[in-house]
Write an enzyme that holds these catalytic residues in place. Structure first.
Site, short mmCIF file in Angstrom:
data_model
loop_
_atom_site.label_atom_id
_atom_site.label_comp_id
_atom_site.label_asym_id
_atom_site.label_seq_id
_atom_site.Cartn_x
_atom_site.Cartn_y
_atom_site.Cartn_z
N GLY A 120 0.81 -1.21 0.00
CA GLY A 120 0.00 0.00 0.00
C GLY A 120 0.85 1.26 0.00
N ASP A 121 1.65 1.45 1.06
CA ASP A 121 2.53 2.62 1.11
C ASP A 121 3.97 2.19 1.35
OD1 ASP A 121 1.92 3.69 4.56
OD2 ASP A 121 2.10 1.71 3.68
N GLU A 122 4.30 0.96 0.93
CA GLU A 122 5.65 0.44 1.07
C GLU A 122 6.31 0.36 -0.29
OE1 GLU A 122 6.36 -2.84 3.80
OE2 GLU A 122 7.66 -3.77 2.30
#
Length: 555
Positions: free
Chosen positions: A460-462
């Site tokens: 997701g936000d990695e």
């Protein structure tokens, strides 16, 4: 004059083709023009609102910074005790030399007499009646833009006009805590022009964009031309969208012209409350929509040209009745031998047109299938939102990068990154804003790495970066992490909102730490976990997890 039914078939086909193409061009010109005007107006409106918000933020940050500099200077013993005037004069002259934005800095005693000043200007003068002393003796004072009567003639503007100043003053307290005088400063308002020019330098803005800064009472403080400064601006602006910090609308200005106008308040930064300034950014509607008018004209011109061209082609093609089957057979043979890539469209009877159309469709479908396979390969290796590589691309790239590093005896940096405080962005502004922030993060990460490096989104936000390093692998990895931390610190502007996020980074280096991709990723991920446990916005290198708390951090 013959009626339409009396002319030949070839002429009828040519005329009908010309009329249809011209009519289609006219309809497309109108529809595309209307939709383009609406879309372009919204885009430019949002753009000028965002520029106004950025300008307001830069002004507030600059004022907050210089207010802090004056506050720190006032704590120096030589200045607040007034016991060493020569040293105080040396200190303020050095500061003015390092920061020319401070046009004048003066130390004023408790009676209002200037005892030390940059360039000894006004030394011995009584300024007790001036606001900079009257208000500065009570508490930190920030005065709005004004003409300084005593200094204006000593600092003329670049074109001869009186220079404008912003006052910052702070009381001086001696060691016993008693009032001992005032540290008074005049900042040249020219720094606002510098902020404006720097803002334009990094923007791909449209033509004829003007920036204004308006005081709380409606006085023009900053304008594209000097003549407007100091005048009152009578402009009725109402918010044209729902964003709380900035808005835009089409407004009629005092010159009688309509402008796309964005507005944003300069409402302070941190503990600096601001001076009530408002930033206005405008662009003439006629200039903004000029591309739409050009597009309409181009479509009409192209349509008329195509109408003439297709009418000639139709007239010429209608004369061919014999030989279509021969052309189809010859074309099929050329296609089989690889001499052509597509079959020509052959006119003729219904059966001939059907055969020609079917063969063309078959060739098109085969071509589309080949193109689709290429697109599927691209999609399989890329994240659809950010355009970054995905996990599959990371695995493939890792294999090639390791082989290259072994051949060149170089090193690789593996950085695992995770955004801090990203969930509140989605919760507060919605997933669309979150997606926009992720896309901007992706753009900034690409900007930080070299051309041959890979940036991949694995969650997701990695995200993961595989970077080619030189002989000093760990040092270069640190530098890359520092660039990323600094770049992410810059605010994100989305839909008129300014968002600040942080990022944590875990780093592993090949071959210093490991040689297998999965081991390197695991080590970098463990370092990321340590970075997040130590606080926000920092990096940790594998093997250095037990360093001091502030190692690899950015406040």
């Amino acid at each position: 004059m013959k009626s339409f039914s009396q002319v030949g078939v070839r002429v009828q086909i040519a005329l009908v083709t010309a009329v249809l193409v011209a009519a289609l061009a006219g309809i497309m010109s109108y529809v595309v023009g209307q939709r383009s005007a609406d879309v372009l107006t919204r885009q430019i409106g949002t753009g000028v609102a965002d520029v106004a918000l950025q300008m307001a933020d830069e002004l507030d940050r600059t004022m907050w910074t210089h207010r802090g500099e004056v506050a720190v200077l006032s704590t120096l013993r030589a200045i607040r005790n007034l016991n060493d005037i020569d040293q105080a004069s040396e200190l303020i002259n050095r500061l003015q030399h390092e920061l020319p934005i401070f046009t004048w800095i003066g130390v004023v005693d408790a009676n209002g007499t200037v005892v030390a000043a940059t360039g000894d200007i006004l030394v011995g003068k009584d300024i007790s009646a001036r606001p900079v002393f009257e208000f500065g003796r009570k508490e930190m004072f920030i005065g709005d833009v004004h003409d300084a009567k005593l200094l204006a003639e000593k600092f003329p503007g670049p074109t001869g006009e009186p220079i404008q100043f912003v006052d910052i003053a702070v009381p001086l307290l001696n060691d016993a805590g008693n009032f001992n005088g005032v540290l008074a400063t005049h900042l040249s308002w020219e720094w606002a022009n510098t902020v404006r020019r720097n803002l334009f330098a990094g923007q791909g803005l449209h033509r004829s964009v003007d920036i204004f800064v308006i005081s709380a009472d409606g006085t023009v403080l900053l304008a594209p031309d000097f003549e407007r400064a100091g005048q009152k601006l009578d402009l009725d602006l109402k918010s044209a969208n729902d964003t709380p910090n900035a808005g835009w609308q089409i407004a009629r200005w005092p010159d009688g012209n309509d402008y796309l106008t964005g507005a944003a308040p300069a409402d302070g930064h941190l503990d600096y409350a601001g001076l009530g300034w408002t930033v206005l950014v405008r662009q003439p509607v006629t200039s903004a929509l000029m591309p739409v008018n050009d597009l309409r004209s181009d479509i009409l011109a192209l349509g008329l040209g195509l109408a003439v061209l297709f009418s000639i082609i139709a007239w010429w093609g209608a004369g061919f009745i014999v030989g279509p089957l021969v052309r189809i057979a010859n074309a099929a043979g050329e296609l089989k031998r690889g001499e052509i890539e597509n079959l020509p469209q052959v006119a003729g009877a219904r059966e001939i047109r059907t055969l020609s159309s079917s063969l063309n469709s078959l060739v098109v479908k085969l071509t589309e299938k080949d193109n689709a396979l290429g697109e599927m390969k691209h999609i399989a290796h890329h994240d659809p939102l950010t355009g970054l590589g995905n996990r599959l691309a990371l695995d493939v790239y890792f294999e090639h990068a390791l082989a290259q590093a072994n051949r060149q005896r170089s090193q690789l940096g593996i950085l695992v990154l995770d955004l801090d405080d990203f969930k509140p962005v989605n919760d507060r502004l919605g997933h669309a804003a979150g997606d926009e922030v992720l896309c901007e993060v992706a753009r900034r990460l690409r900007r930080c790495v070299r051309g041959g490096d890979l940036v991949a989104r694995t969650g997701g936000d990695e995200m993961v970066i595989v970077s080619h390093l030189g002989e000093n692998g760990v040092t270069e990895a640190r530098a890359l992490a520092e660039r990323i931390l600094n770049d992410i610190l810059m605010p994100f502007i989305t839909g008129g909102n300014r968002i600040s996020i942080n990022i944590s980074i875990g780093i592993a280096v090949y071959p210093d730490h490991a040689t297998r991709p999965e081991t390197l990723l695991e080590q970098a991920d463990q370092a990321l976990y340590v970075a997040k446990s130590k606080g926000k916005h920092r990096y940790v290198i594998h093997g250095e997890e037990n360093r001091a708390q502030n190692s690899g951090s950015r406040a």
